[in-house]
Structure formats: structure tokens, C-alpha cells
Design a protein around this motif. Structure first.
Motif, PDB file in Angstrom:
ATOM      1  N   TYR A 104       5.413  16.291 -33.209  1.00  0.00           N
ATOM      2  CA  TYR A 104       6.865  16.321 -33.075  1.00  0.00           C
ATOM      3  C   TYR A 104       7.375  17.639 -33.631  1.00  0.00           C
ATOM      4  CZ  TYR A 104      11.764  15.093 -33.398  1.00  0.00           C
ATOM      5  OH  TYR A 104      13.133  15.079 -33.242  1.00  0.00           O
ATOM      6  N   GLU A 105       8.127  18.370 -32.827  1.00  0.00           N
ATOM      7  CA  GLU A 105       8.624  19.691 -33.235  1.00  0.00           C
ATOM      8  C   GLU A 105      10.140  19.775 -33.206  1.00  0.00           C
ATOM      9  OE1 GLU A 105       6.625  22.550 -30.762  1.00  0.00           O
ATOM     10  OE2 GLU A 105       4.662  21.726 -31.254  1.00  0.00           O
ATOM     11  N   GLY A 106      10.816  18.649 -33.235  1.00  0.00           N
ATOM     12  CA  GLY A 106      12.271  18.641 -33.132  1.00  0.00           C
ATOM     13  C   GLY A 106      12.971  18.740 -34.475  1.00  0.00           C
ATOM     14  N   ASN A 107      14.291  18.713 -34.407  1.00  0.00           N
ATOM     15  CA  ASN A 107      15.135  18.855 -35.604  1.00  0.00           C
ATOM     16  C   ASN A 107      15.156  17.611 -36.472  1.00  0.00           C
ATOM     17  OD1 ASN A 107      15.891  21.454 -34.847  1.00  0.00           O
ATOM     18  ND2 ASN A 107      17.576  20.686 -33.577  1.00  0.00           N
ATOM     19  N   PHE A 108      14.715  16.500 -35.959  1.00  0.00           N
ATOM     20  CA  PHE A 108      14.786  15.239 -36.688  1.00  0.00           C
ATOM     21  C   PHE A 108      13.406  14.790 -37.163  1.00  0.00           C
ATOM     22  CE2 PHE A 108      18.374  15.353 -33.754  1.00  0.00           C
ATOM     23  CZ  PHE A 108      19.426  15.184 -34.651  1.00  0.00           C
ATOM     24  N   ARG A 109      12.611  15.742 -37.601  1.00  0.00           N
ATOM     25  CA  ARG A 109      11.224  15.454 -37.995  1.00  0.00           C
ATOM     26  C   ARG A 109      11.135  14.385 -39.084  1.00  0.00           C
ATOM     27  NH1 ARG A 109       6.122  16.877 -37.356  1.00  0.00           N
ATOM     28  NH2 ARG A 109       4.733  17.119 -39.136  1.00  0.00           N
ATOM     29  N   TYR A 112      11.861  11.096 -37.515  1.00  0.00           N
ATOM     30  CA  TYR A 112      10.722  10.736 -36.664  1.00  0.00           C
ATOM     31  C   TYR A 112       9.567  10.212 -37.520  1.00  0.00           C
ATOM     32  CZ  TYR A 112       6.579  11.131 -33.777  1.00  0.00           C
ATOM     33  OH  TYR A 112       5.398  10.855 -33.137  1.00  0.00           O
TER      34      TYR A 112
END
Length: 174
Positions: A104-109, A112
Motif C-alpha cells: 500500500y503506497e497511499g496517503n492513508f497507510r 490501511y
């Protein structure tokens, strides 16, 4: 006398419940380290998520069925939910045996990871609850079945719903 009969009927399944509750997570962990030299089609992860979503829907329908005293419908739905969860698990393990894990490489790591870790931990914890609840139903120990079902239902529903959430969060990174 009936109470003792129910207890002894439950007891004959206790060893199997313990064995399965320990063996399933261990086998899954071992299989996650096994690599098969072929790739499954890319479109399969949404199918796994759909199975989790279907399981959640079936659990909710089963809840309403029993609240409306539709016992046979409830029994059928719960059996279907168990088979859906088992199918999901087999397919999910096969996916991880044939594919690298996606990061996962998004802003909500942090969110997540919280959802993922809680999903994984509770997916292991819910196994004995599901098995005990099911055994208490098939042995007609309905008083104890109702007591544990009040714990099993929200745990299992959380696992099914968070399975979908994890997929939706990770899917842009496939």
C-alpha cells in the motif's frame, strides 16, 4: 438430563474445534511461504473481495432471518456463509502462493495497516467462535448457541467487511 446430553454432544466436537482452530492459521502461514510457479489471472482479487462482501451480506440476512423466526432459512444462510468463508480462504491463499504481496503506497497507510492487521488478527480469532457456534446449533444446544452467536456475529461480520475494505484500499496499487 437434556442439558447433559447437549453438553456431551458439544464435547465430542471440542477436540476437532481445537485442532481446526490451531491448524488452519498454521497451515495458512506455512502456505504463504510456498511459491507456485504460475500466475493466476489479475481479475481474481475482486472476486475474493466479492466473496467477502457476499459473506457479510449473508451474515446480515441470516441475522434478520433468525430475528423473524425463519430458522431453516437462518440455518441455510449460515452454512452458506461458512462455505463462502472457506472458499475465500482457499482462493486467497492460492493468490498469495502465486503472486507477490502488493504494498500500500497511499496517503492513508496507517489506516490501511490498522484495518489490515485487525482483519488478520480477528480472522484467526473468529475461527473457534464460528466452529463453536455452529456445533452448538447442530447439537441443538440453542441457549449456548445464542450466547456465543452474540459474540461470533459481530466478529465475523467485521472480518468479512474489512476484507472488502482492505481490497478497495489496496486495489489501486495492483
Amino acid at each position: 438430563m437434556i442439558q447433559n446430553k447437549e453438553i456431551s454432544a458439544d464435547k465430542k466436537y471440542n477436540k476437532l474445534i481445537v485442532v481446526l482452530s490451531i491448524a488452519i492459521p498454521i497451515i495458512v502461514a506455512i502456505l504463504f511461504k510456498v511459491r507456485l510457479d504460475f500466475e493466476l489471472p489479475v481479475f481474481l482479487p475482486p472476486i475474493y473481495a466479492t466473496i467477502n462482501g457476499l459473506t457479510a451480506l449473508i451474515l446480515v440476512l441470516a441475522f434478520f432471518a433468525i430475528k423473524n423466526k425463519k430458522i431453516v432459512l437462518h440455518e441455510n444462510l449460515m452454512t452458506t456463509a461458512i462455505w463462502c468463508s472457506a472458499l475465500f480462504l482457499v482462493m486467497y491463499v492460492l493468490h498469495h502462493m502465486t503472486s507477490d504481496s502488493t504494498i500500500y503506497e497511499g496517503n492513508f497507510r496507517a489506516l490501511y495497516l490498522f484495518v489490515l492487521v485487525s482483519h488478520i488478527v480477528l480472522s484467526v480469532a473468529v475461527i473457534p467462535f464460528v466452529l463453536i457456534t455452529y456445533v452448538r446449533a447442530i447439537t441443538k444446544n440453542f441457549e449456548d448457541h445464542k450466547k456465543i452467536a452474540k459474540i461470533t456475529f459481530p466478529l465475523w461480520l467485521y472480518v468479512a467487511v474489512t476484507g472488502v475494505i482492505v481490497y478497495l484500499m489496496i486495489s489501486p496499487f495492483y
